[in-house]
Design a protein around this motif. Sequence first.
Motif, PDB file in Angstrom:
ATOM      1  N   TRP A  45       0.840  -1.203   0.000  1.00  0.00           N
ATOM      2  CA  TRP A  45       0.000   0.000   0.000  1.00  0.00           C
ATOM      3  C   TRP A  45       0.875   1.253   0.000  1.00  0.00           C
ATOM      4  O   TRP A  45       0.663   2.191  -0.778  1.00  0.00           O
ATOM      5  N   MET A  46       1.913   1.259   0.853  1.00  0.00           N
ATOM      6  CA  MET A  46       2.781   2.430   0.947  1.00  0.00           C
ATOM      7  C   MET A  46       3.595   2.632  -0.330  1.00  0.00           C
ATOM      8  O   MET A  46       3.785   3.761  -0.786  1.00  0.00           O
ATOM      9  N   GLN A  47       4.081   1.522  -0.914  1.00  0.00           N
ATOM     10  CA  GLN A  47       4.848   1.683  -2.151  1.00  0.00           C
ATOM     11  C   GLN A  47       3.952   2.190  -3.278  1.00  0.00           C
ATOM     12  O   GLN A  47       4.379   3.011  -4.093  1.00  0.00           O
ATOM     13  N   GLN A  48       2.713   1.706  -3.326  1.00  0.00           N
ATOM     14  CA  GLN A  48       1.767   2.193  -4.341  1.00  0.00           C
ATOM     15  C   GLN A  48       1.506   3.681  -4.179  1.00  0.00           C
ATOM     16  O   GLN A  48       1.302   4.399  -5.180  1.00  0.00           O
ATOM     17  N   GLU A  49       1.555   4.182  -2.939  1.00  0.00           N
ATOM     18  CA  GLU A  49       1.326   5.602  -2.681  1.00  0.00           C
ATOM     19  C   GLU A  49       2.592   6.445  -2.838  1.00  0.00           C
ATOM     20  O   GLU A  49       2.568   7.654  -2.596  1.00  0.00           O
ATOM     21  N   GLY A  50       3.721   5.807  -3.193  1.00  0.00           N
ATOM     22  CA  GLY A  50       4.950   6.550  -3.459  1.00  0.00           C
ATOM     23  C   GLY A  50       5.843   6.774  -2.257  1.00  0.00           C
ATOM     24  O   GLY A  50       6.761   7.600  -2.314  1.00  0.00           O
ATOM     25  N   VAL A  51       5.644   6.038  -1.169  1.00  0.00           N
ATOM     26  CA  VAL A  51       6.501   6.167   0.013  1.00  0.00           C
ATOM     27  C   VAL A  51       7.852   5.517  -0.293  1.00  0.00           C
ATOM     28  O   VAL A  51       7.922   4.453  -0.918  1.00  0.00           O
ATOM     29  N   ASP A  52       8.959   6.124   0.152  1.00  0.00           N
ATOM     30  CA  ASP A  52      10.295   5.624  -0.189  1.00  0.00           C
ATOM     31  C   ASP A  52      10.625   4.349   0.577  1.00  0.00           C
ATOM     32  O   ASP A  52      10.040   4.049   1.623  1.00  0.00           O
ATOM     33  N   LEU A  53      11.609   3.584   0.060  1.00  0.00           N
ATOM     34  CA  LEU A  53      11.979   2.293   0.642  1.00  0.00           C
ATOM     35  C   LEU A  53      12.470   2.410   2.078  1.00  0.00           C
ATOM     36  O   LEU A  53      12.180   1.553   2.913  1.00  0.00           O
ATOM     37  N   GLY A  54      13.236   3.441   2.374  1.00  0.00           N
ATOM     38  CA  GLY A  54      13.741   3.622   3.734  1.00  0.00           C
ATOM     39  C   GLY A  54      12.622   3.745   4.748  1.00  0.00           C
ATOM     40  O   GLY A  54      12.661   3.125   5.817  1.00  0.00           O
ATOM     41  N   THR A  55      11.614   4.530   4.426  1.00  0.00           N
ATOM     42  CA  THR A  55      10.470   4.694   5.324  1.00  0.00           C
ATOM     43  C   THR A  55       9.701   3.388   5.461  1.00  0.00           C
ATOM     44  O   THR A  55       9.273   3.008   6.561  1.00  0.00           O
ATOM     45  N   ILE A  56       9.540   2.674   4.354  1.00  0.00           N
ATOM     46  CA  ILE A  56       8.848   1.383   4.403  1.00  0.00           C
ATOM     47  C   ILE A  56       9.588   0.428   5.336  1.00  0.00           C
ATOM     48  O   ILE A  56       8.970  -0.280   6.140  1.00  0.00           O
ATOM     49  N   GLY A  57      10.906   0.400   5.238  1.00  0.00           N
ATOM     50  CA  GLY A  57      11.687  -0.466   6.116  1.00  0.00           C
ATOM     51  C   GLY A  57      11.523  -0.097   7.572  1.00  0.00           C
ATOM     52  O   GLY A  57      11.416  -0.972   8.453  1.00  0.00           O
ATOM     53  N   LEU A  58      11.507   1.211   7.867  1.00  0.00           N
ATOM     54  CA  LEU A  58      11.367   1.660   9.253  1.00  0.00           C
ATOM     55  C   LEU A  58      10.029   1.274   9.857  1.00  0.00           C
ATOM     56  O   LEU A  58       9.891   1.209  11.085  1.00  0.00           O
ATOM     57  N   PHE A  59       9.033   1.017   9.018  1.00  0.00           N
ATOM     58  CA  PHE A  59       7.726   0.640   9.544  1.00  0.00           C
ATOM     59  C   PHE A  59       7.742  -0.721  10.232  1.00  0.00           C
ATOM     60  O   PHE A  59       6.747  -1.123  10.850  1.00  0.00           O
ATOM     61  N   LEU A 115      -8.662   3.875   7.430  1.00  0.00           N
ATOM     62  CA  LEU A 115      -9.062   5.262   7.189  1.00  0.00           C
ATOM     63  C   LEU A 115      -7.864   6.215   7.078  1.00  0.00           C
ATOM     64  O   LEU A 115      -8.059   7.416   6.889  1.00  0.00           O
ATOM     65  N   THR A 116      -6.639   5.701   7.195  1.00  0.00           N
ATOM     66  CA  THR A 116      -5.448   6.556   7.129  1.00  0.00           C
ATOM     67  C   THR A 116      -5.012   6.759   5.678  1.00  0.00           C
ATOM     68  O   THR A 116      -5.482   6.068   4.765  1.00  0.00           O
ATOM     69  N   GLU A 117      -4.056   7.694   5.462  1.00  0.00           N
ATOM     70  CA  GLU A 117      -3.552   8.022   4.126  1.00  0.00           C
ATOM     71  C   GLU A 117      -2.020   7.990   4.145  1.00  0.00           C
ATOM     72  O   GLU A 117      -1.382   8.931   4.601  1.00  0.00           O
ATOM     73  N   PRO A 118      -1.412   6.905   3.660  1.00  0.00           N
ATOM     74  CA  PRO A 118       0.047   6.741   3.757  1.00  0.00           C
ATOM     75  C   PRO A 118       0.854   7.867   3.119  1.00  0.00           C
ATOM     76  O   PRO A 118       1.869   8.289   3.669  1.00  0.00           O
ATOM     77  N   ALA A 119       0.445   8.366   1.965  1.00  0.00           N
ATOM     78  CA  ALA A 119       1.234   9.387   1.270  1.00  0.00           C
ATOM     79  C   ALA A 119       1.161  10.738   1.973  1.00  0.00           C
ATOM     80  O   ALA A 119       2.133  11.504   1.954  1.00  0.00           O
ATOM     81  N   ILE A 120       0.049  11.033   2.602  1.00  0.00           N
ATOM     82  CA  ILE A 120      -0.162  12.351   3.212  1.00  0.00           C
ATOM     83  C   ILE A 120       0.267  12.380   4.674  1.00  0.00           C
ATOM     84  O   ILE A 120       0.889  13.334   5.141  1.00  0.00           O
ATOM     85  N   ASN A 121      -0.043  11.327   5.408  1.00  0.00           N
ATOM     86  CA  ASN A 121       0.198  11.321   6.853  1.00  0.00           C
ATOM     87  C   ASN A 121       0.774   9.978   7.303  1.00  0.00           C
ATOM     88  O   ASN A 121       0.078   9.164   7.933  1.00  0.00           O
ATOM     89  N   PRO A 122       2.061   9.711   7.000  1.00  0.00           N
ATOM     90  CA  PRO A 122       2.656   8.432   7.411  1.00  0.00           C
ATOM     91  C   PRO A 122       2.693   8.243   8.924  1.00  0.00           C
ATOM     92  O   PRO A 122       2.635   7.117   9.414  1.00  0.00           O
ATOM     93  N   MET A 123       2.785   9.337   9.690  1.00  0.00           N
ATOM     94  CA  MET A 123       2.783   9.203  11.141  1.00  0.00           C
ATOM     95  C   MET A 123       1.422   8.712  11.638  1.00  0.00           C
ATOM     96  O   MET A 123       1.346   7.934  12.599  1.00  0.00           O
ATOM     97  N   GLY A 124       0.352   9.153  10.997  1.00  0.00           N
ATOM     98  CA  GLY A 124      -0.973   8.648  11.345  1.00  0.00           C
ATOM     99  C   GLY A 124      -1.102   7.166  11.038  1.00  0.00           C
ATOM    100  O   GLY A 124      -1.707   6.406  11.807  1.00  0.00           O
ATOM    101  N   VAL A 125      -0.522   6.749   9.906  1.00  0.00           N
ATOM    102  CA  VAL A 125      -0.506   5.325   9.559  1.00  0.00           C
ATOM    103  C   VAL A 125       0.261   4.537  10.617  1.00  0.00           C
ATOM    104  O   VAL A 125      -0.172   3.465  11.061  1.00  0.00           O
ATOM    105  N   ALA A 126       1.409   5.072  11.037  1.00  0.00           N
ATOM    106  CA  ALA A 126       2.228   4.389  12.040  1.00  0.00           C
ATOM    107  C   ALA A 126       1.474   4.234  13.358  1.00  0.00           C
ATOM    108  O   ALA A 126       1.525   3.178  14.003  1.00  0.00           O
TER     109      ALA A 126
END
Length: 388
Positions: free
Chosen positions: A23-37, A85-96
């Motif tokens: 989901w995060m990669q589809q929304e354009g989140v970078d690999l480093g952030t995905i790994g940190l999740f 209900l969260t939005e990975p591209a806009i608010n990754p902290m909310g997703v976390a």
Amino acid sequence: MVSLMGFSSGLPLLLTGSVLQAWMQQEGVDLGTIGLFALVGLPYTLKFLWAPFLDRYSLGGMGRRRGWLLRVQIGLILALVGLSLTEPAINPMGVAAAALLVTFFSATQDIVIDAHRRESLADHELGLGSSLYVNGYRVGLLLASSGGLILADYMPFSQVYQLLALAMLIGVFTTLLAPEPSIAADAPKTFYEAVIAPFLEYFCRPNAFLILLFILLYKIGDIMASHMSIPFYLDLGYSKTEIGAIVKGFGFWATVFGGLAGGIVMLRLGIYRALWTFGLLQSISTAGFAVLGAYGYSLPGLAAVIAFENLSGGMGTAAYVAFMSSLTNKKFTATQYALLSSLMGIPRVIVAAPTGFLAASFGWVAFFSCCALIAVPGLLLLRRFRSW
């Protein structure tokens, strides 16, 4: 009941893992952030901190295990809806934050289900019971990962999460129908007995710390590799449908067969030789991803690597779970099993966190080669405990 409870445990895991990664990669989140999740999985590592409360106290009139389990499962369903209900591209902290809430309820559910299984099964039933639990667990993983990824090609990820939250009702109905395990006569009756005594009883055993180190290391390479597997498949050019059908669908049956075969092989080899054999196969199968990375896109190659990896992983997990279950004292089931399984969660959370940076820096072939080699220390440590 054991298999259905395994299903309830397995379903939420990848919803904060590979499905969330996709989901995060589809929304354009970078690999480093995905790994940190991977860090949102910390509750799986720290669950031993609140497990004593589940050993000590009961809720409602359903018993010590079922009373907790029902309430935790309802909380888990609500947390999954919140994550949808969260939005990975806009608010990754909310997703976390939402994902962290999901993993907290999921880890707490695991504490109670593991205790329920250990208290419901006799010692001679642990091998088969663990295999049935693992296979039910894998069905939950399949529904979340394969089903989730395939559905994501036809509907938004938010709707996928809402549908899978409804699937957790299977666990709720299982809890309502399952019998409550009989409480041991010497079950903890004070907070001291529930919190302090389980750790004293375990750490007074010979080789207690080395056993924990072995649990930490045994599947570390396998877990590190699996954490970045979805970005790896997508980077090689596989579609989400191909990943869902081959990696999650075809691989599921290999895992089920591996779990059943592992239970049967353990009866013949014994736990020590089974752990050795399955651990070696896990390391070799992880190296298969490096071979696939060097070769490139190939559906037959992907199927072969996945079949081998899931077969060996299913066998290794069955032996792993049976071994940890055999170490627990039934008086402190929830706390001691949570302690042992928390060590199993460290690679998935702490060690897996920088895997995105490692894969981006070294490339897929070198990354998976390192994951294969990092399993060796656990196997070498096992040599010191032939009596296991």
